[in-house]
Design an enzyme around this catalytic site. Structure first.
Site, PDB file in Angstrom:
ATOM      1  N   GLY A  35     -11.999   5.797 -42.202  1.00 47.57           N
ATOM      2  CA  GLY A  35     -12.484   7.466 -43.113  1.00 47.57           C
ATOM      3  C   GLY A  35     -12.236   7.473 -44.526  1.00 47.57           C
ATOM      4  O   GLY A  35     -11.773   5.998 -45.371  1.00 47.57           O
ATOM      5  N   ASN A  36     -12.682   8.096 -45.333  1.00 47.34           N
ATOM      6  CA  ASN A  36     -12.018   8.233 -46.544  1.00 47.34           C
ATOM      7  C   ASN A  36     -12.561   9.055 -46.990  1.00 47.34           C
ATOM      8  O   ASN A  36     -12.332  10.445 -46.708  1.00 47.34           O
ATOM      9  CB  ASN A  36     -13.597   7.553 -47.974  1.00 47.34           C
ATOM     10  CG  ASN A  36     -15.081   7.739 -47.636  1.00 47.34           C
ATOM     11  OD1 ASN A  36     -15.075   9.340 -48.245  1.00 47.34           O
ATOM     12  ND2 ASN A  36     -16.218   7.714 -46.725  1.00 47.34           N
TER      13      ASN A  36
END
Ligand code: CTP
Length: 230
Positions: A35-36
């Site tokens: 993810g980020n």
């Protein structure tokens, strides 16, 4: 005599804006993902501001605890880049403006385990193979209908912010791009420039709270849109 603030540029009646917001989560196995740090806050603020300004708003919202407060916002959830791609294919034909604020993954695990499987610890090194994701904004640009306005985002190191954002504007075939420095991610303020295909630049003129940035950006997009298509 007191000076009145400039009138906000309002949408044309009945116009629809499609906003994407938040990170993507690309599964590794049943419990892990790539993810980020995007919070989705900017896209959620934009959706609320657009609904208040009279837009019909469709929000594609990634995995984040945030949600719009305006009940008129039609919200659809996504997890992966592929999910978001499907939402865009479904809803892009309905919109007059697309604002692609989501922080979409550039790579995802090439061979994710199924939702029933979990990677086990072995003590050995583990190599995670990634494959590129499709560029969703470029896909949207390739199938846009005449008159549809596409706005991208470019999160860039400050030193190369404007030149790199101009490159993305051309490469992705969008009308405008919001250039903002890396520090914007997950922050409460934003210091941005809206670059137009016609060479125009609209600056916030310093860091502004994301809630104030949202109406600013909507007006700036409408100005840019009407400057090029009367
Ligand atoms: N974007 C997209 N699909 C992707 C990656 C990005 O639609 N797979 C969109 C983002 O939502 C954003 C714009 O493209 O509006 C720019 O994203 P960014 O990550 O800055 O650009 P990239 O093309 O991924 O370039 P780079 O990672 O080299 O900076």
């Amino acid at each position: 005599e007191s000076k009145r603030p400039p009138e906000p540029t309002l949408p044309d009646p009945g116009n629809t804006i499609l906003i994407t917001a938040g990170p993507t989560h690309e599964p590794i196995d049943a419990v892990r993902y790539v993810g980020n740090r995007s919070s989705g806050r900017l896209g959620v603020e934009l959706s609320d501001a657009a609904a208040r300004a009279g837009w019909k708003v469709i929000l594609a919202l990634g995995p984040t605890p945030l949600a719009p407060s305006e009940t008129a916002v039609e919200t659809h959830r996504f997890q992966t880049t592929a999910d978001l791609g499907a939402l865009l294919a479904e809803h892009q034909p309905r919109c007059d403006v697309l604002v692609m604020a989501a922080a979409v993954a550039d790579y995802r695990p090439a061979r994710p385990l199924t939702a029933q499987q979990k990677l086990r610890r072995t003590g050995d090194r583990l190599v995670l193979e990634l494959e590129p994701t499709p560029d969703l904004l470029a896909q949207c640009s390739a199938r846009r209908r005449p008159g549809q306005c596409l706005v991208g985002f470019a999160l860039e190191p400050r030193a190369e912010m404007l030149s790199s954002a101009r490159g993305k504007l051309e490469r992705k075939g969008v009308d405008c791009i919001v250039a903002n420095p890396l520090e914007t991610m997950d922050a409460s303020t934003i210091d941005a420039v809206l670059l137009g295909r016609d060479g125009s630049e609209r600056h916030t003129g310093g860091p502004v709270p994301k809630a104030d940035f949202a109406p600013w950006l909507l007006s700036a997009i409408e100005e840019a849109r009407h400057a090029t298509q009367p």
